[in-house]
Design a protein around this motif. Structure first.
Motif, PDB file in Angstrom:
ATOM      1  N   LEU A   1       0.831  -1.208   0.000  1.00 45.40           N
ATOM      2  CA  LEU A   1       0.000   0.000   0.000  1.00 45.40           C
ATOM      3  C   LEU A   1       0.862   1.254   0.000  1.00 45.40           C
ATOM      4  CD1 LEU A   1      -2.733  -1.159   2.531  1.00 45.40           C
ATOM      5  CD2 LEU A   1      -3.075  -0.734   0.094  1.00 45.40           C
ATOM      6  N   LEU A   2       1.965   1.227   0.736  1.00 45.86           N
ATOM      7  CA  LEU A   2       2.863   2.390   0.766  1.00 45.86           C
ATOM      8  C   LEU A   2       3.559   2.568  -0.583  1.00 45.86           C
ATOM      9  CD1 LEU A   2       4.463   2.002   4.309  1.00 45.86           C
ATOM     10  CD2 LEU A   2       2.765   3.685   3.581  1.00 45.86           C
ATOM     11  N   MET A   3       3.973   1.469  -1.216  1.00 42.27           N
ATOM     12  CA  MET A   3       4.606   1.574  -2.533  1.00 42.27           C
ATOM     13  C   MET A   3       3.635   2.116  -3.567  1.00 42.27           C
ATOM     14  SD  MET A   3       7.298  -1.558  -3.114  1.00 42.27           S
ATOM     15  CE  MET A   3       6.077  -2.860  -2.994  1.00 42.27           C
ATOM     16  N   ASN A   4       2.367   1.817  -3.394  1.00 42.65           N
ATOM     17  CA  ASN A   4       1.355   2.296  -4.335  1.00 42.65           C
ATOM     18  C   ASN A   4       1.194   3.811  -4.269  1.00 42.65           C
ATOM     19  OD1 ASN A   4      -0.745   1.762  -6.313  1.00 42.65           O
ATOM     20  ND2 ASN A   4      -2.194   2.343  -4.697  1.00 42.65           N
ATOM     21  N   GLU A   5       1.598   4.389  -3.136  1.00 44.93           N
ATOM     22  CA  GLU A   5       1.485   5.835  -2.979  1.00 44.93           C
ATOM     23  C   GLU A   5       2.651   6.575  -3.607  1.00 44.93           C
ATOM     24  OE1 GLU A   5      -1.188   7.392  -1.755  1.00 44.93           O
ATOM     25  OE2 GLU A   5      -2.070   5.381  -1.651  1.00 44.93           O
ATOM     26  N   ILE A   6       3.693   5.845  -4.014  1.00 39.50           N
ATOM     27  CA  ILE A   6       4.856   6.476  -4.649  1.00 39.50           C
ATOM     28  C   ILE A   6       4.561   6.656  -6.132  1.00 39.50           C
ATOM     29  CG2 ILE A   6       7.309   6.278  -5.148  1.00 39.50           C
ATOM     30  CD1 ILE A   6       7.557   4.472  -2.694  1.00 39.50           C
ATOM     31  N   LYS A   7       4.532   7.864  -6.569  1.00 40.20           N
ATOM     32  CA  LYS A   7       4.147   8.147  -7.954  1.00 40.20           C
ATOM     33  C   LYS A   7       5.335   8.174  -8.915  1.00 40.20           C
ATOM     34  CE  LYS A   7       0.021   8.473  -6.416  1.00 40.20           C
ATOM     35  NZ  LYS A   7      -0.861   7.293  -6.579  1.00 40.20           N
ATOM     36  N   ASP A   8       6.530   8.452  -8.390  1.00 47.88           N
ATOM     37  CA  ASP A   8       7.725   8.470  -9.228  1.00 47.88           C
ATOM     38  C   ASP A   8       8.127   7.029  -9.562  1.00 47.88           C
ATOM     39  OD1 ASP A   8      10.584   8.475  -9.977  1.00 47.88           O
ATOM     40  OD2 ASP A   8      10.450  10.614  -9.541  1.00 47.88           O
ATOM     41  N   LYS A   9       8.157   6.674 -10.837  1.00 49.01           N
ATOM     42  CA  LYS A   9       8.430   5.295 -11.243  1.00 49.01           C
ATOM     43  C   LYS A   9       9.842   4.850 -10.900  1.00 49.01           C
ATOM     44  CE  LYS A   9       5.062   5.002 -15.018  1.00 49.01           C
ATOM     45  NZ  LYS A   9       4.872   4.728 -16.458  1.00 49.01           N
TER      46      LYS A   9
ATOM     47  N   ILE B   1       5.535  -7.435  -3.322  1.00 51.31           N
ATOM     48  CA  ILE B   1       5.586  -7.197  -4.770  1.00 51.31           C
ATOM     49  C   ILE B   1       4.361  -7.811  -5.453  1.00 51.31           C
ATOM     50  CG2 ILE B   1       6.861  -7.684  -6.881  1.00 51.31           C
ATOM     51  CD1 ILE B   1       8.167  -5.599  -5.095  1.00 51.31           C
ATOM     52  N   ILE B   2       3.952  -8.994  -4.994  1.00 49.86           N
ATOM     53  CA  ILE B   2       2.764  -9.638  -5.568  1.00 49.86           C
ATOM     54  C   ILE B   2       1.519  -8.808  -5.283  1.00 49.86           C
ATOM     55  CG2 ILE B   2       1.295 -11.696  -5.499  1.00 49.86           C
ATOM     56  CD1 ILE B   2       3.764 -13.328  -4.846  1.00 49.86           C
ATOM     57  N   TYR B   3       1.375  -8.350  -4.051  1.00 44.34           N
ATOM     58  CA  TYR B   3       0.219  -7.516  -3.700  1.00 44.34           C
ATOM     59  C   TYR B   3       0.258  -6.191  -4.464  1.00 44.34           C
ATOM     60  CZ  TYR B   3      -0.607 -10.745   0.183  1.00 44.34           C
ATOM     61  OH  TYR B   3      -0.854 -11.856   0.941  1.00 44.34           O
ATOM     62  N   PHE B   4       1.451  -5.639  -4.605  1.00 42.33           N
ATOM     63  CA  PHE B   4       1.590  -4.371  -5.326  1.00 42.33           C
ATOM     64  C   PHE B   4       1.183  -4.534  -6.784  1.00 42.33           C
ATOM     65  CE2 PHE B   4       4.450  -1.449  -7.750  1.00 42.33           C
ATOM     66  CZ  PHE B   4       3.824  -0.268  -7.392  1.00 42.33           C
ATOM     67  N   ALA B   5       1.565  -5.660  -7.386  1.00 41.88           N
ATOM     68  CA  ALA B   5       1.173  -5.928  -8.777  1.00 41.88           C
ATOM     69  C   ALA B   5      -0.343  -6.024  -8.902  1.00 41.88           C
ATOM     70  CB  ALA B   5       1.833  -7.223  -9.253  1.00 41.88           C
ATOM     71  N   ALA B   6      -0.988  -6.631  -7.878  1.00 48.33           N
ATOM     72  CA  ALA B   6      -2.451  -6.717  -7.895  1.00 48.33           C
ATOM     73  C   ALA B   6      -3.088  -5.336  -7.729  1.00 48.33           C
ATOM     74  CB  ALA B   6      -2.926  -7.651  -6.788  1.00 48.33           C
TER      75      ALA B   6
ATOM     76  N   ASP C   1      -8.524  -0.742 -11.674  1.00 49.68           N
ATOM     77  CA  ASP C   1      -8.921   0.378 -12.541  1.00 49.68           C
ATOM     78  C   ASP C   1      -8.873   1.693 -11.760  1.00 49.68           C
ATOM     79  OD1 ASP C   1     -10.083   2.148 -14.319  1.00 49.68           O
ATOM     80  OD2 ASP C   1     -11.586   0.707 -15.025  1.00 49.68           O
ATOM     81  N   LYS C   2      -8.154   2.687 -12.283  1.00 49.19           N
ATOM     82  CA  LYS C   2      -7.988   3.972 -11.607  1.00 49.19           C
ATOM     83  C   LYS C   2      -9.297   4.751 -11.493  1.00 49.19           C
ATOM     84  CE  LYS C   2      -3.612   3.236 -11.261  1.00 49.19           C
ATOM     85  NZ  LYS C   2      -3.039   2.830  -9.937  1.00 49.19           N
ATOM     86  N   GLU C   3     -10.284   4.390 -12.304  1.00 48.00           N
ATOM     87  CA  GLU C   3     -11.553   5.107 -12.256  1.00 48.00           C
ATOM     88  C   GLU C   3     -12.247   4.942 -10.909  1.00 48.00           C
ATOM     89  OE1 GLU C   3     -13.992   3.966 -15.517  1.00 48.00           O
ATOM     90  OE2 GLU C   3     -12.679   4.877 -17.045  1.00 48.00           O
ATOM     91  N   TYR C   4     -12.005   3.808 -10.249  1.00 51.00           N
ATOM     92  CA  TYR C   4     -12.584   3.610  -8.918  1.00 51.00           C
ATOM     93  C   TYR C   4     -12.085   4.689  -7.952  1.00 51.00           C
ATOM     94  CZ  TYR C   4     -14.131  -1.054 -10.391  1.00 51.00           C
ATOM     95  OH  TYR C   4     -14.737  -2.111 -11.041  1.00 51.00           O
TER      96      TYR C   4
END
Length: 288
Positions: A80-88, A163-168, A173-176
């Motif tokens: 969840l924390l990695m998902n908040e990082i926007k810089d690739k 990493i597996i959870y992050f991939a999921a 969909d970003k629209e949610y």
């Protein structure tokens, strides 16, 4: 396309299963597998009548319960924390950093832990000395090791699951999230109402796979990391390390095979029971 995988699975996993009969034989190298005399359930009696049977079963189960629950929470938190990082670029750096411990050999991990816990020159004891606290003989006191093993296991395994959870998560969909933001939903609401429910099938699958191995233990973690210290056996001895030590001392292949069959049978029943429980709650999240 699946044929190579099926062939590998058949050769590597199914053909060797005929060796299960070793659990019911007094194996000797002269007569071979088929020529060795039958022993019935004598090999299983050795395992269950051992004075250490309760201790090794307790350690194996309780450690795995702790590993599954703690690693699940930490893996989800990291994802969840990695998902908040926007810089690739930064995101990939963190992914590589978290994944690195998973690919390190447990032998190397054992010496890394030793560099921290060494009585004379260990980093932890040096820090304790700064506060005028006497050095602790970590490898002679079993009371500390349930916490040490849990920490080491989490450090080594959390990154892979994360990493597996992050991939999921990134597959959602970003629209949610856009709709939730418009409606004024906080990050906490988005996490609990969108992210976690949508990755629930992945969480369930990984948890069920972990439950299926609840009677198995990471041999390197329980043997290499404690440096095979006899003083730590009350808290570090598991079924796998017990069988290995029995093999070294007795050379009894039949008993080792019996332990493997026992572990596999119990794990098979556990995964069926866990999957049935999940199926009762939500049929879509079950494995079958």
């Amino acid at each position: 396309m699946t044929l190579p995988g099926i062939i590998y699975l058949f050769i590597n996993n199914y053909i060797p299963m005929y060796g299960i009969i070793l659990a019911f034989k007094n194996y000797n190298y002269v007569d071979g597998i088929w020529g060795s005399p039958w022993a019935g359930f004598d090999n299983f009696k050795f395992l269950f009548q051992s004075p250490d049977a309760y201790i090794i079963t307790r350690n194996t189960v309780l450690y795995n319960v702790a590993f599954i629950s703690i690693n699940l929470v930490l893996s989800l938190l990291v994802a969840l924390l990695m998902n908040e990082i926007k810089d690739k670029v930064i995101s990939r750096f963190y992914q590589s950093t978290f994944l690195l411990p998973h690919i390190i050999s447990m032998v190397i991990v054992a010496y890394l832990v030793y560099s921290f816990l060494n009585v004379e020159n260990g980093l932890v004891n040096r820090l304790l000395a700064l506060f005028h606290i006497d050095p602790i003989a970590w490898y002679s006191n079993p009371d500390y090791w349930p916490y040490i093993l849990i920490i080491v296991n989490a450090w080594k395994g959390v990154g892979y699951s994360a990493i597996i959870y992050f991939a999921a998560i990134i597959g959602i969909d970003k629209e949610y999230y856009e709709a939730a933001t418009i409606d004024g939903a906080s990050k906490w609401k988005q996490m609990t109402r969108i992210t976690l429910p949508l990755i629930a099938p992945v969480i369930t699958t990984l948890t069920l796979l972990a439950v299926s191995g609840i009677l198995r233990s990471d041999f390197g973690l329980f043997y290499q990391v404690p440096m095979n210290s006899g003083a730590l056996l009350p808290t570090t001895n598991t079924i796998d390390t017990f069988v290995y030590r029995a093999m070294i001392q007795l050379g009894d292949i039949g008993m080792s095979s019996a332990a493997g069959v026992y572990q596999s049978a119990v794990c098979f029943v556990l995964i069926l029971g866990a999957n049935l429980a999940v199926r009762k709650i939500n049929k879509q999240n079950s494995l079958f």
